[in-house]
Every structure is written in C-alpha cells, then in structure tokens.
Design a protein around this motif. Sequence first.
Motif, short mmCIF file in Angstrom:
data_model
loop_
_atom_site.label_atom_id
_atom_site.label_comp_id
_atom_site.label_asym_id
_atom_site.label_seq_id
_atom_site.Cartn_x
_atom_site.Cartn_y
_atom_site.Cartn_z
N SER A 32 1.12 -1.62 0.06
CA SER A 32 0.06 -0.28 -0.40
C SER A 32 0.86 1.33 -0.06
N GLU A 33 1.87 1.31 0.65
CA GLU A 33 3.02 2.33 0.41
C GLU A 33 3.43 2.30 -0.50
N ASP A 34 3.68 1.39 -1.17
CA ASP A 34 5.08 1.93 -2.16
C ASP A 34 3.71 1.55 -3.38
N ILE A 35 2.25 1.08 -3.65
CA ILE A 35 1.44 2.10 -4.60
C ILE A 35 1.75 3.82 -4.49
N LYS A 36 1.38 3.79 -3.17
CA LYS A 36 1.16 5.47 -3.29
C LYS A 36 2.13 6.58 -3.26
N LYS A 37 3.49 5.67 -3.33
CA LYS A 37 4.83 6.26 -3.97
C LYS A 37 5.18 5.73 -5.47
N ARG A 38 4.54 5.19 -6.42
CA ARG A 38 4.42 4.67 -7.34
C ARG A 38 5.09 4.05 -7.65
#
Length: 145
Positions: A32-38
Amino acid sequence: MAIISWREQMSLNYPPLDSEHQAFMKVINQASEDIKKRHIEGMEKMFQACYDYVRNHFSHEEDIMERIHYPEMEEHIASHQLFIKNISQFRQEFETADTVGKKLDASQKAMAFLSVWFLGHLISRDKPMKPYLVRLRNLPPRMNY
Ligand SMILES: [Fe+2]
Ligand SMILES: [Fe+2]
C-alpha cells in the motif's frame, strides 16, 4: 500508515500459522505504501509475495487440514483456489500493462482485493480451524525424508 493491523481476534493460537498471516499482512501494508509512492519494483514484489504465499502458506494450511481431518477442508481449499485465480488475473494485467499508469491501476485493483480478501478469509475460513488445531498435539511428529 498501515492499512491492516494485527489484533488478538485474528490469532489461531498456533504460532506457525499466525506468523505467516502476520508476514502477509506486512506485505499488504508495504504494498500500500509502494503504490502511494508509485514504486513499480515494490508492486512487483507484492505480486511475487502473493505467489510465495500461495505456494508456502496455502500448502501448509492444506497439509494441516488433512492431518487433523478438518471437516470444512473442501470449502477452504476452494477458497484458496479462487484466490489463486483472482490474483493471477491481476498479476497478468500488471505484467502486460505497458505504462506506469496502467501498472498502477492493476496494482490498485489487486490491493483493494487483497486487503478485503485477507481479513475476510482469515475470519471466515482460517479462524474456524482454531478449535481443531489442538488435534495437532495428539499426532506423532511429522517425518520428512
Ligand atoms: Fe491462512
Ligand atoms: Fe486459508
């Protein structure tokens, strides 16, 4: 911020399975963090972790269910198979996406599915095994040759 946090009612009171569930919960929170950071590499890791989870954790649970003669085994295995089908579709969509935006879309869809699936499966399929897991204590230790 973590989207799922561990609560006592998620425990099966059986540390080998609890720790696998906790590890997968961390995968979901990290994704979920990685998706936010693309962060594309992080998304690739998420799909790989799902694949590993299927291979290790599902077979672990299925092996236990067989050993303890768990009455809901068939339904539980069917639920694992449905997960494999769903996550494979998201992974394929991710892998064939030719832009970062499309990869992000596929990851977001996978993420929405994963976060709902994880808790739903844990409570409705894994947790009912809890009272049966005591049967493991009465079995002889497993031999691996
Ligand atoms: Fe599980
Ligand atoms: Fe399961």
